[in-house]
Write a protein that holds these residues in place. Sequence first.
Motif, PDB file in Angstrom:
ATOM      1  N   LYS A 194       0.833  -1.191   0.000  1.00 11.54           N
ATOM      2  CA  LYS A 194       0.000   0.000   0.000  1.00 11.54           C
ATOM      3  C   LYS A 194       0.873   1.248   0.000  1.00 11.54           C
ATOM      4  O   LYS A 194       1.875   1.320   0.697  1.00 11.54           O
ATOM      5  N   LYS A 195       0.484   2.235  -0.799  1.00  7.81           N
ATOM      6  CA  LYS A 195       1.227   3.490  -0.810  1.00  7.81           C
ATOM      7  C   LYS A 195       1.098   4.191   0.537  1.00  7.81           C
ATOM      8  O   LYS A 195       0.010   4.283   1.106  1.00  7.81           O
ATOM      9  N   GLU A 196       2.201   4.687   1.033  1.00  9.76           N
ATOM     10  CA  GLU A 196       2.152   5.516   2.228  1.00  9.76           C
ATOM     11  C   GLU A 196       1.397   6.806   1.906  1.00  9.76           C
ATOM     12  O   GLU A 196       1.570   7.388   0.830  1.00  9.76           O
ATOM     13  N   LYS A 197       0.599   7.258   2.851  1.00  5.10           N
ATOM     14  CA  LYS A 197      -0.173   8.489   2.658  1.00  5.10           C
ATOM     15  C   LYS A 197       0.340   9.555   3.619  1.00  5.10           C
ATOM     16  O   LYS A 197       0.376   9.340   4.832  1.00  5.10           O
ATOM     17  N   ARG A 248       8.012  10.200  -6.450  1.00  2.32           N
ATOM     18  CA  ARG A 248       7.837   9.508  -5.173  1.00  2.32           C
ATOM     19  C   ARG A 248       6.812   8.378  -5.290  1.00  2.32           C
ATOM     20  O   ARG A 248       5.888   8.436  -6.091  1.00  2.32           O
ATOM     21  N   ASN A 249       6.976   7.396  -4.439  1.00  2.00           N
ATOM     22  CA  ASN A 249       6.039   6.280  -4.416  1.00  2.00           C
ATOM     23  C   ASN A 249       5.114   6.357  -3.204  1.00  2.00           C
ATOM     24  O   ASN A 249       4.663   5.349  -2.689  1.00  2.00           O
ATOM     25  N   TRP A 250       4.858   7.567  -2.752  1.00  2.00           N
ATOM     26  CA  TRP A 250       3.889   7.785  -1.684  1.00  2.00           C
ATOM     27  C   TRP A 250       2.933   8.890  -2.104  1.00  2.00           C
ATOM     28  O   TRP A 250       3.291   9.787  -2.857  1.00  2.00           O
ATOM     29  N   SER A 251       1.690   8.794  -1.669  1.00  7.42           N
ATOM     30  CA  SER A 251       0.682   9.787  -2.047  1.00  7.42           C
ATOM     31  C   SER A 251       0.714  10.950  -1.061  1.00  7.42           C
ATOM     32  O   SER A 251       1.044  10.790   0.108  1.00  7.42           O
ATOM     33  N   CYS A 252       0.354  12.122  -1.561  1.00  9.48           N
ATOM     34  CA  CYS A 252       0.582  13.352  -0.793  1.00  9.48           C
ATOM     35  C   CYS A 252      -0.618  14.287  -0.874  1.00  9.48           C
ATOM     36  O   CYS A 252      -1.176  14.514  -1.946  1.00  9.48           O
ATOM     37  N   THR A 253      -0.995  14.836   0.267  1.00  8.80           N
ATOM     38  CA  THR A 253      -2.000  15.893   0.357  1.00  8.80           C
ATOM     39  C   THR A 253      -1.365  17.106   1.024  1.00  8.80           C
ATOM     40  O   THR A 253      -0.612  16.959   1.995  1.00  8.80           O
ATOM     41  N   VAL A 254      -1.648  18.289   0.501  1.00  8.31           N
ATOM     42  CA  VAL A 254      -1.166  19.536   1.100  1.00  8.31           C
ATOM     43  C   VAL A 254      -2.372  20.338   1.559  1.00  8.31           C
ATOM     44  O   VAL A 254      -3.262  20.647   0.764  1.00  8.31           O
ATOM     45  N   ILE A 255      -2.430  20.667   2.842  1.00 13.68           N
ATOM     46  CA  ILE A 255      -3.513  21.482   3.397  1.00 13.68           C
ATOM     47  C   ILE A 255      -3.007  22.902   3.592  1.00 13.68           C
ATOM     48  O   ILE A 255      -2.020  23.133   4.302  1.00 13.68           O
TER      49      ILE A 255
END
Length: 383
Positions: A18-21, A48-55
């Motif tokens: 699972k991709k790191e979040k 990168r092999n991880w998913s990213c959200t920016v708040i």
Amino acid sequence: MIERRGYRLNHSDDHIKKKEKVCFLIPGMDAGGIENYLLRFLQFHDDRNWSCTVIARNEKTGDLTKEYEKLNVKIRYQGVGYANPIKWYKLYQHFKSESYDTICDFNGNFGGIPMVLGKLAGITNRIVFYRRSSRAYELTVLRVFYDNCLNKLVSTFSTKILSNSQHALNVFFENGATYNGQFKIIPNGINLESFRTKYSKEEARQKMDIQLNAYVLGHVGRFDPAKNHKMIFAVAAELTKVIPNIRFIFCGKGTDGDEFIEATQTYGIKDRCHFLGLQDDIPMVLKTMDLFYFPSVTEGQPNALIEAMIMGIPILASQIPSICEIIPEKFHDDILIDPNDVSASVKKIMDIYTMRFEQVSLEEFMKRKFNANKNFKLFENEL
């Protein structure tokens, strides 16, 4: 156990990882030290092999929105508030629904509330990254109390506290030199490839309409009291009396605005100035300069100053702790000054102009110390 095209698959294992979040919280989308740092980090790790959200806490688009949108990240505009349980609950719901592996808040002590919410939502890796070495607001009794409470929340509910300088940690935490494993210093990362420019000094000046025979003193930084532009104006006014061909370059958010330009008029230097505002090609801007002048009164770890040194430009900067920390001590007397001493600054600039001492070059030292491959990897490891 089966084999397929050279891969061995074990059905008892989850062989598709699972991709790191990861979720980052930043003040907003306008250009600033925090926002630029995270943008560069994400650009550097675009594969990168991880998913990213920016708040973005200020809930508005800004100067850097389009740059963030070009990256493979989710952007969310959501305030946290100072004492707003409704906003806190909405953020908790978001954390819970997304099941992040890591949250990283770049808002210093204001990361206290998200750390609590992250803990309640079951997020195991909770990071606060301090990138200022002073508080960005006037302290009152109530604010000091609130700030201390947030600081305690950070200490209690974060799993890691990061900073780009020892001085910043000393400001916000007691006994700064005796930290346990919760604390770590990660210097800024500069992508050296992005600071190579095809232009010579002459070509850069021609493109920016700057006289080829001018002595160019430059500064890169947003129009903000911390950057001490009034000091630059006062020093510039004195330098025009002794260096006839001197010119001044101002680059950064707000340096092309009416208020800024009117201030230079007050000091009688407007006709000697180039007002550039925000620029995409900072290496070309730096290439035009003979001296980079940086009299900030407070800094975390100033990228603009580091970048100037990486470009091999002579510098004169403030003798404040966060800058002293990145300059070898043996060079302090030559290139660091009291940020508010006009006469001493003018004298030092004249010494540099007339080459009364050997120029200090920290180019190779800075390239090693702030190498993006090394320092961004350190940050990535924490995520």
